[in-house]
Design an enzyme around this catalytic site. Sequence first.
Site, mmCIF file in Angstrom:
data_model
loop_
_atom_site.group_PDB
_atom_site.id
_atom_site.type_symbol
_atom_site.label_atom_id
_atom_site.label_comp_id
_atom_site.label_asym_id
_atom_site.label_seq_id
_atom_site.Cartn_x
_atom_site.Cartn_y
_atom_site.Cartn_z
ATOM 1 C CD GLU A 1 -0.821 -5.483 6.055
ATOM 2 O OE1 GLU A 1 -1.275 -4.320 6.146
ATOM 3 O OE2 GLU A 1 -0.444 -5.981 4.975
ATOM 4 C CG HIS B 1 -3.363 -3.371 3.567
ATOM 5 N ND1 HIS B 1 -2.506 -2.700 4.397
ATOM 6 C CD2 HIS B 1 -3.982 -2.427 2.817
ATOM 7 C CE1 HIS B 1 -2.602 -1.389 4.172
ATOM 8 N NE2 HIS B 1 -3.488 -1.202 3.210
ATOM 9 C CB CYS C 1 -1.010 -0.046 1.136
ATOM 10 S SG CYS C 1 -2.375 1.123 0.895
#
Length: 197
Positions: free
Chosen positions: A181, A179, A84
């Site tokens: 994560e 993202h 990002c």
Amino acid sequence: MRIGVIAIQGDISEHVEALERALNERGEKAEILTIKHKGIVPECDALVLPGGESTTLGKLLIREGIADEIQEMKDAGKPIMGTCAGMILLSKEGDEQVAKTHQHLLGLMDTTVNRNAFGRQRDSFEMELELSFLESPYNAVFIRAPGIVDVGSDVKVLSRIDDMIVAAEQGNVFALAFHPELTLDTRVHQYFLDKLF
């Protein structure tokens, strides 16, 4: 083995946890260091630039003296992943929004980025995304996401949404508009760790 996560702002703990899960799955050990100040990046074998507010991140990387260390890491051929805002910072050029905010770019990839390619925070979305290095789709989370609009000849495009590039790599540098994560699927972090182990 040491993996650094830039810890100035953004999804820091989520990346640390995702890396720990990915390491456990592959039975490897590594120390994960969170980085707020100069002097730690040179000790790392790989580095993650997480999401956050890219203008702030860029300024703080310069102020703290970390930007030059990241450049040296790239030159040494060590793996770097940006997600990002990290994708924005890795780019060489940006759109008018980048120019207007005097956004500092690290210029580690021969890419031109559109900072708000998919709109504002309220336009955030999830989708099943095809990535060239995975055998099945990945549930990608896009939050006020950037996109790459142009790449140099050495950049490998890994995924697109229509005409917008959302994953790419150039040598040891790997950039994602989404993202990884924020999901329990570790395959993207595993791909990154493949460059290390």
